[in-house]
Design a protein around this motif. Structure first.
Motif, PDB file in Angstrom:
ATOM      1  N   ALA A  81      18.694  25.037  65.970  1.00  0.00           N
ATOM      2  CA  ALA A  81      17.293  25.420  66.130  1.00  0.00           C
ATOM      3  C   ALA A  81      16.512  24.469  67.032  1.00  0.00           C
ATOM      4  O   ALA A  81      15.402  24.792  67.454  1.00  0.00           O
ATOM      5  CB  ALA A  81      16.609  25.490  64.765  1.00  0.00           C
ATOM      6  N   ASN A  82      17.050  23.287  67.316  1.00  0.00           N
ATOM      7  CA  ASN A  82      16.306  22.260  68.063  1.00  0.00           C
ATOM      8  C   ASN A  82      14.910  22.081  67.464  1.00  0.00           C
ATOM      9  O   ASN A  82      13.901  22.053  68.167  1.00  0.00           O
ATOM     10  CB  ASN A  82      16.216  22.610  69.558  1.00  0.00           C
ATOM     11  N   ALA A  83      14.873  21.965  66.144  1.00  0.00           N
ATOM     12  CA  ALA A  83      13.622  21.766  65.407  1.00  0.00           C
ATOM     13  C   ALA A  83      13.700  20.444  64.645  1.00  0.00           C
ATOM     14  O   ALA A  83      14.778  20.012  64.231  1.00  0.00           O
ATOM     15  CB  ALA A  83      13.388  22.915  64.433  1.00  0.00           C
ATOM     16  N   LEU A  84      12.555  19.792  64.478  1.00  0.00           N
ATOM     17  CA  LEU A  84      12.458  18.448  63.899  1.00  0.00           C
ATOM     18  C   LEU A  84      13.263  17.449  64.729  1.00  0.00           C
ATOM     19  O   LEU A  84      13.868  16.514  64.202  1.00  0.00           O
ATOM     20  CB  LEU A  84      12.922  18.432  62.437  1.00  0.00           C
ATOM     21  N   THR A  85      13.267  17.651  66.034  1.00  0.00           N
ATOM     22  CA  THR A  85      13.998  16.784  66.960  1.00  0.00           C
ATOM     23  C   THR A  85      13.057  15.958  67.829  1.00  0.00           C
ATOM     24  O   THR A  85      13.508  15.246  68.734  1.00  0.00           O
ATOM     25  CB  THR A  85      14.927  17.612  67.859  1.00  0.00           C
ATOM     26  N   GLY A  86      11.745  16.049  67.588  1.00  0.00           N
ATOM     27  CA  GLY A  86      10.776  15.211  68.274  1.00  0.00           C
ATOM     28  C   GLY A  86      10.745  15.391  69.783  1.00  0.00           C
ATOM     29  O   GLY A  86      11.134  16.427  70.330  1.00  0.00           O
ATOM     30  N   GLU A  87      10.293  14.345  70.462  1.00  0.00           N
ATOM     31  CA  GLU A  87      10.196  14.385  71.922  1.00  0.00           C
ATOM     32  C   GLU A  87      11.571  14.543  72.565  1.00  0.00           C
ATOM     33  O   GLU A  87      11.707  15.152  73.623  1.00  0.00           O
ATOM     34  CB  GLU A  87       9.517  13.112  72.428  1.00  0.00           C
ATOM     35  N   LYS A  88      12.606  14.014  71.884  1.00  0.00           N
ATOM     36  CA  LYS A  88      13.967  14.131  72.404  1.00  0.00           C
ATOM     37  C   LYS A  88      14.371  15.597  72.543  1.00  0.00           C
ATOM     38  O   LYS A  88      15.092  15.963  73.486  1.00  0.00           O
ATOM     39  CB  LYS A  88      14.938  13.416  71.473  1.00  0.00           C
ATOM     40  N   PRO A 107      11.621  27.887  83.821  1.00  0.00           N
ATOM     41  CA  PRO A 107      12.542  28.474  82.840  1.00  0.00           C
ATOM     42  C   PRO A 107      12.109  28.181  81.414  1.00  0.00           C
ATOM     43  O   PRO A 107      11.506  27.144  81.118  1.00  0.00           O
ATOM     44  CB  PRO A 107      13.876  27.792  83.171  1.00  0.00           C
ATOM     45  N   LEU A 108      12.434  29.116  80.529  1.00  0.00           N
ATOM     46  CA  LEU A 108      12.086  29.006  79.110  1.00  0.00           C
ATOM     47  C   LEU A 108      13.354  28.907  78.284  1.00  0.00           C
ATOM     48  O   LEU A 108      14.407  29.416  78.665  1.00  0.00           O
ATOM     49  CB  LEU A 108      11.290  30.238  78.670  1.00  0.00           C
ATOM     50  N   MET A 109      13.224  28.257  77.126  1.00  0.00           N
ATOM     51  CA  MET A 109      14.354  28.185  76.209  1.00  0.00           C
ATOM     52  C   MET A 109      13.916  28.637  74.834  1.00  0.00           C
ATOM     53  O   MET A 109      12.775  28.427  74.421  1.00  0.00           O
ATOM     54  CB  MET A 109      14.916  26.769  76.139  1.00  0.00           C
ATOM     55  N   SER A 110      14.834  29.277  74.128  1.00  0.00           N
ATOM     56  CA  SER A 110      14.593  29.710  72.754  1.00  0.00           C
ATOM     57  C   SER A 110      15.844  29.402  71.949  1.00  0.00           C
ATOM     58  O   SER A 110      16.962  29.590  72.447  1.00  0.00           O
ATOM     59  CB  SER A 110      14.282  31.206  72.715  1.00  0.00           C
ATOM     60  N   SER A 111      15.653  28.903  70.740  1.00  0.00           N
ATOM     61  CA  SER A 111      16.786  28.457  69.931  1.00  0.00           C
ATOM     62  C   SER A 111      16.663  28.952  68.505  1.00  0.00           C
ATOM     63  O   SER A 111      15.555  29.156  67.988  1.00  0.00           O
ATOM     64  CB  SER A 111      16.857  26.922  69.912  1.00  0.00           C
ATOM     65  N   THR A 112      17.801  29.141  67.852  1.00  0.00           N
ATOM     66  CA  THR A 112      17.819  29.556  66.461  1.00  0.00           C
ATOM     67  C   THR A 112      19.048  28.983  65.788  1.00  0.00           C
ATOM     68  O   THR A 112      20.099  28.843  66.416  1.00  0.00           O
ATOM     69  CB  THR A 112      17.817  31.098  66.336  1.00  0.00           C
ATOM     70  N   GLY A 113      18.912  28.631  64.521  1.00  0.00           N
ATOM     71  CA  GLY A 113      20.047  28.067  63.796  1.00  0.00           C
ATOM     72  C   GLY A 113      19.606  26.979  62.845  1.00  0.00           C
ATOM     73  O   GLY A 113      18.509  27.029  62.280  1.00  0.00           O
ATOM     74  N   VAL A 114      20.429  25.960  62.692  1.00  0.00           N
ATOM     75  CA  VAL A 114      20.180  24.890  61.731  1.00  0.00           C
ATOM     76  C   VAL A 114      19.085  23.956  62.240  1.00  0.00           C
ATOM     77  O   VAL A 114      19.077  23.554  63.401  1.00  0.00           O
ATOM     78  CB  VAL A 114      21.475  24.099  61.462  1.00  0.00           C
ATOM     79  N   ILE A 115      18.159  23.622  61.356  1.00  0.00           N
ATOM     80  CA  ILE A 115      17.072  22.700  61.660  1.00  0.00           C
ATOM     81  C   ILE A 115      17.544  21.261  61.471  1.00  0.00           C
ATOM     82  O   ILE A 115      18.277  20.952  60.531  1.00  0.00           O
ATOM     83  CB  ILE A 115      15.869  22.982  60.734  1.00  0.00           C
ATOM     84  N   ASN A 117      19.126  19.086  63.823  1.00  0.00           N
ATOM     85  CA  ASN A 117      20.247  18.562  64.602  1.00  0.00           C
ATOM     86  C   ASN A 117      19.892  18.565  66.081  1.00  0.00           C
ATOM     87  O   ASN A 117      19.289  19.526  66.573  1.00  0.00           O
ATOM     88  CB  ASN A 117      21.506  19.419  64.405  1.00  0.00           C
ATOM     89  N   PRO A 118      20.268  17.527  66.829  1.00  0.00           N
ATOM     90  CA  PRO A 118      20.015  17.540  68.280  1.00  0.00           C
ATOM     91  C   PRO A 118      20.859  18.601  68.969  1.00  0.00           C
ATOM     92  O   PRO A 118      21.941  18.958  68.499  1.00  0.00           O
ATOM     93  CB  PRO A 118      20.426  16.128  68.720  1.00  0.00           C
TER      94      PRO A 118
END
Length: 393
Positions: A81-88, A107-115, A117-118
Motif C-alpha cells: 500500500a505504500n502507506a505509513l511510509t512517511g517522506e520516504k 505521472p501518477l501512482m496508486s498502490s494497494t495492499g499491506v500497510i 512496508n516500504p
C-alpha cells in the motif's frame, strides 16, 4: 436527448487509452501485480480520496502537483500500500518515475495492499520498464490491481448524443475489504474521451459519489489508500453535461455494486432502503447504520429475517423514529407494521425465502417525513475472518 449503451470490453476500447498488467514479483506464483494506464494525449484529471487521516504516499504525491495539472500515465501496484511510509514513500515514487524509460508527463501512482512496508522499488522499476505502452489489455490490468478480490471489476459505456456525436466512458476498480467510504473507497480508475470541462469533473465526481461509493459498506473500515481517479483525454470532442453526469453515475454505481457484492467472503448484497425519514440526512444515517451493523450482517449471513436487529439498529442511530409508525419489509414481505408484529410462521417463511436470494432489499419506512436514502451492504461470515486473519501472509 441522449442514449447510453453498455458495451463489452475494457477501458482500452476508449480512443487514446492503453493499459496492461504484468507480474513484477510482488505477488507469489507469478500472479499479475503491476499495471498501467496510458493516454497518447494529455488528460485532465480529478480525484477524490479517503478521509482517513493517514493518507498513503501515492495520495500525497498526487496532491503535490500544481493545481490543474495534466497527466498521461498512471502506475498501479498491488500487494504493497505504500502507506505509513512517511517522506520516504513519496521519494520512492519519484525514484521509480525518474528510472522509467518512457516520456511521461506528471505521472501518477496508486498502490494497494499491506500497510506499513516500504515499496520494493527495484522490482517495480524493472517491471514497469518492461511495459509496452501500445498494449490494450484491460483484462490483465484488472487482474493486476486485485488483492483479496474474488473477481475483477470493470464497466464500459458508449454515449450517443442528439447531434450524432458520441463518447465512451469506462472504469476498472478493485475492492473487497476495508470498505466504508469517506469521499471515496477502494481504487477506481475512470477513463473517458468525452470533452468534459475541467470544472465539471470535480463537481460531477462529488455529486455521484454520494449515492454510489459513499453508500456502500463491507466492514466499516476506511482505507488509507481509497482513490477514485477520473481521466479525460477529450479525443471524441463530444460532450453534454447531463449525459456525462448520468454515464459517470452508471459507471460509479456499477463499480460500487460489484465491490459490495465481493465483500470478503460475502454471499449476499443487500440494499437498505430507508424512506419517509424526517429528512434525507436522517435517512442516510439510519441506512448507513444498517449497512455497517455487525449484528445485521451476521443475520444476513444466517439468512435469518430477524427484524428486531433492524429495528434496534435504527433506534440506536438516534434518528427520529417511533415504533407505532415503523414498517419493516424484506422486499415486499412486511414483518413489522406500525407496532404490530407480522411474523407468524407463514410470514416468517416468506421472509426467510427472500433472504435466501443473493440480492434483495430491506425497506424501512420511518413514517416521520419525506427523507430517503439507500445504503448498500453485505453479509459477514467465516470467510471474512479467515481472509483478514491471514492477510499479511
Amino acid at each position: 436527448m441522449f442514449t447510453i449503451l453498455p458495451i463489452k470490453g475494457y477501458l482500452d476500447k476508449i480512443d487514446g487509452f492503453f493499459c496492461d498488467g504484468i507480474s513484477a514479483g510482488l505477488k507469489p506464483n507469478g500472479k499479475l501485480d503491476l499495471g498501467f494506464i496510458y493516454s497518447d494525449t494529455l488528460c485532465e484529471t480529478e480525484a477524490i480520496f479517503t478521509l482517513n487521516k493517514f493518507q498513503a504516499a501515492p495520495l500525497k504525491h498526487y496532491q503535490r502537483y500544481e493545481k490543474g495539472f495534466k497527466t498521461n500515465f498512471v502506475l498501479i501496484n498491488s500487494k504493497n500500500a505504500n502507506a505509513l511510509t512517511g517522506e520516504k514513500g513519496i521519494e520512492d515514487i519519484n525514484t521509480i518515475f525518474s528510472s522509467l524509460n518512457f516520456d511521461l508527463t506528471n505521472p501518477l501512482m496508486s498502490s494497494t495492499g499491506v500497510i506499513g512496508n516500504p515499496l520494493p522499488v527495484e522490482k517495480i522499476v524493472a517491471g514497469a520498464n518492461s511495459f509496452d505502452l501500445s498494449s490494450k489489455n484491460g483484462e490483465n490490468l484488472s487482474q493486476a490491481i486485485m488483492t483479496t478480490d474474488a473477481y475483477s471489476k470493470t464497466s464500459l459505456y458508449e454515449v450517443k448524443l442528439e447531434d450524432g456525436s458520441s463518447f465512451k466512458i469506462g472504469s476498472v476498480a478493485k475492492g473487497a475489504g476495508m470498505i466504508n467510504p469517506n469521499l471515496a473507497t477502494m481504487l477506481c480508475f475512470i477513463c473517458t474521451d468525452a470533452a468534459v470541462p475541467k470544472e465539471d469533473m470535480r463537481e460531477l465526481l462529488e455529486q455521484n459519489s454520494h449515492t454510489t461509493f459513499n453508500a456502500i459498506s463491507v466492514d466499516g473500515d476506511t482505507s488509507t489508500n481509497d482513490t477514485v481517479l477520473l481521466l479525460a483525454n477529450k479525443k471524441s470532442n463530444a460532450y453534454d453535461k447531463e449525459a456525462f453526469k448520468e454515464a459517470l453515475r452508471l459507471v460509479m454505481h456499477d463499480m460500487a455494486m460489484l465491490i459490495v457484492a465481493d465483500g470478503e467472503g460475502a454471499k449476499k448484497a443487500v440494499a437498505f432502503e430507508v424512506i419517509n425519514a424526517a429528512d434525507d440526512k436522517e435517512a442516510e444515517i439510519a441506512a448507513k447504520a444498517l449497512s455497517n451493523s455487525l449484528l445485521v450482517k451476521t443475520a444476513l449471513f444466517g439468512e435469518d429475517p430477524n427484524f428486531g436487529r433492524i429495528a434496534s439498529t435504527i433506534g440506536a442511530s438516534r434518528v427520529t423514529c417511533d415504533e407505532t409508525k415503523l414498517v419493516i419489509s424484506y422486499n415486499d414481505v412486511v414483518v413489522f407494521n406500525k407496532g404490530e408484529i407480522y411474523f407468524d410462521a407463514a410470514q416468517e417463511e416468506k421472509a426467510a425465502k427472500v433472504l435466501k436470494n443473493d440480492k434483495y432489499k430491506v425497506i424501512c419506512d420511518l413514517g416521520a417525513g419525506e427523507g430517503k436514502f439507500t445504503a448498500y451492504g453485505c453479509d459477514l461470515g467465516y470467510k471474512y475472518v479467515e481472509i483478514n486473519a491471514d492477510y499479511r501472509t
